[in-house]
Design a protein around this motif. Structure first.
Motif, PDB file in Angstrom:
ATOM      1  N   LEU A   1      45.141  46.083  38.221  1.00 50.79           N
ATOM      2  CA  LEU A   1      45.521  45.440  39.486  1.00 50.79           C
ATOM      3  C   LEU A   1      46.803  44.614  39.448  1.00 50.79           C
ATOM      4  N   SER A   2      47.350  44.397  38.283  1.00 57.33           N
ATOM      5  CA  SER A   2      48.540  43.538  38.253  1.00 57.33           C
ATOM      6  C   SER A   2      49.711  44.277  37.618  1.00 57.33           C
TER       7      SER A   2
ATOM      8  N   ASN B   1      45.879  29.660  32.374  1.00 54.96           N
ATOM      9  CA  ASN B   1      44.754  30.601  32.490  1.00 54.96           C
ATOM     10  C   ASN B   1      43.570  30.205  31.616  1.00 54.96           C
TER      11      ASN B   1
ATOM     12  N   THR C   1      36.517  41.011  33.480  1.00 52.05           N
ATOM     13  CA  THR C   1      37.277  40.806  34.717  1.00 52.05           C
ATOM     14  C   THR C   1      38.766  40.757  34.437  1.00 52.05           C
ATOM     15  N   ASN C   2      39.120  39.954  33.440  1.00 50.46           N
ATOM     16  CA  ASN C   2      40.540  39.814  33.124  1.00 50.46           C
ATOM     17  C   ASN C   2      41.121  41.135  32.621  1.00 50.46           C
TER      18      ASN C   2
ATOM     19  N   LYS D   1      35.159  36.955  41.456  1.00 52.22           N
ATOM     20  CA  LYS D   1      36.499  37.322  40.990  1.00 52.22           C
ATOM     21  C   LYS D   1      36.520  38.754  40.482  1.00 52.22           C
ATOM     22  N   ALA D   2      35.418  39.167  39.850  1.00 53.21           N
ATOM     23  CA  ALA D   2      35.357  40.529  39.315  1.00 53.21           C
ATOM     24  C   ALA D   2      35.076  41.526  40.432  1.00 53.21           C
TER      25      ALA D   2
ATOM     26  N   PRO E   1      38.175  42.374  43.593  1.00 53.29           N
ATOM     27  CA  PRO E   1      39.253  43.310  43.247  1.00 53.29           C
ATOM     28  C   PRO E   1      38.727  44.700  42.881  1.00 53.29           C
ATOM     29  N   TYR E   2      37.533  44.743  42.274  1.00 55.67           N
ATOM     30  CA  TYR E   2      36.972  46.052  41.899  1.00 55.67           C
ATOM     31  C   TYR E   2      36.652  46.866  43.150  1.00 55.67           C
TER      32      TYR E   2
ATOM     33  N   GLU F   1      41.667  43.353  35.571  1.00 51.75           N
ATOM     34  CA  GLU F   1      42.774  42.862  36.380  1.00 51.75           C
ATOM     35  C   GLU F   1      44.117  43.199  35.741  1.00 51.75           C
TER      36      GLU F   1
END
Lengths: 214, 130
Positions: B55-56, B12, B47-48, A170-171, A174-175, B51
């Motif tokens: 990315l969001s 989530n 990660t969150n 998941k990391a 997108p990276y 993101e």
């Protein structure tokens, strides 16, 4: 309850009996789903015992049931995410917080059953149904080993590693996408600088070039 | 119409609570899992963060008093953790007692006519009884 539209203080969103019936109906479906999940896992365990007794190879006897459990867990989780939303919409909750609580409780219950039923079976059911022999595995030497503590720790290790791998994926994905887009953008900018003699207006404003590239 | 991306932030938390449940219920079976899932949590945090920042779409700020239903779920998991760990201890302790040398010393007749090898052949060698 106060109506949000016309401030009627005695407003009832749906009749209580209807609400109880709807919640009861969706709970019944959820319980049936949970029972289906448990039966599937037990059947996979029974298949494992059968394969161990009949199959010659150690990898088939241990690998096929593990793969089946992973696939059924993912399938049931995916399916119930959709089913739970439909059921909660059917329950017709008044507020978003009630809706969220209902969805979350349903989804978590099924995920809990789905994820931890095999661990609970390994931990506690070995003596309840001794005919099935839940904890038995076949070694590379062809001998049989039945150690439930080892099975639970193996399952925990698999769970931890899978969680770690999923988070890494998941990391990472997108990276990498983000870095690739940045690389393309920088390359485009570098190309613009080298072509300064042809399109010298881009040194002032790159808006036209950006719009053209989009 | 309900839109998960905009409306529902509560789902989530599912991954985090599932990991917490695994550690609470079965963590003692594999102590290394605590370490592994800690680093997993740190990774998930970054990660969150990445993101949300990169990315969001910009998230809608919502003022809340608590984490809602998750609070109750975590309480239930804590209670279940106590029960499951106690049951595990009792289960292991029963096996240990059943095949312990102390029991044989205390009651000489306890294992008379008892073919332990048929029941737990994998456990007996650990206690030097087979």
């Amino acid at each position: 309850m106060r109506n949000l539209e016309d401030d009627n203080l005695n407003y009832e969103y749906v009749p209580l009996w209807k609400k109880v019936l709807k919640v009861g109906y969706s709970s019944l479906i959820s319980i049936v789903y949970a029972v289906l999940v448990i039966v599937t896992v037990l059947m996979v365990f029974a298949l494992k015992g059968y394969l161990i007794q009949t199959s010659a190879s150690e990898s088939t006897a241990n690998g096929v049931p593990a793969l089946l459990i992973v696939v059924t867990t993912m399938f049931y989780n995916y399916l119930y995410k959709r089913v739970s939303k439909k059921l909660t919409e059917f329950e017709n909750h008044k507020t978003l917080s009630q809706f969220e609580s209902s969805v979350v409780f349903k989804q978590y219950t099924i995920i809990f059953v789905n994820t931890f039923i095999s661990l609970l079976v390994y931990a506690f059911l070995e003596n309840v149904i001794p005919q099935v022999q839940f904890c038995i595995t076949k070694t590379t030497l062809g001998t049989f080993v039945s150690n439930c503590s080892l099975q639970v720790s193996d399952q925990m290790l698999a769970f931890s590693m899978i969680s770690f791998a999923v988070d890494l994926f998941k990391a990472g994905l997108p990276y990498l996408r983000f870095r690739w887009r940045q690389f393309l953008k920088e390359r485009r900018q570098r190309a613009t600088k080298t072509n300064f003699g042809l399109n010298h207006f881009e040194a002032v404003d790159s808006f036209f070039e950006e719009q053209r590239s989009m | 119409m309900y839109n998960e991306e905009i409306d529902c932030t509560a789902t989530n938390y599912t991954d985090f609570v599932v990991r917490l449940t695994a550690l609470t219920l079965f963590g003692p079976a594999l102590p290394f899992a605590y370490c592994l899932l800690y680093f997993n949590g740190v990774l998930a945090l970054h990660t969150n963060k990445f993101e949300i920042l990169m990315l969001s779409r910009r998230t809608m700020p919502v003022k809340t008093k608590s984490i809602g239903i998750w609070s109750s779920i975590i309480e239930i998991v804590g209670f279940l953790g106590v029960v499951v760990n106690l049951c595990t201890c009792a289960h292991e302790r029963r096996l240990r007692y059943l095949y312990s040398p102390a029991r044989r010393l205390l009651s000489g007749k306890a294992l008379a006519g008892f073919s332990a090898g048929n029941l737990y052949p994998e456990i007996l060698p650990q206690y030097g009884l087979l």
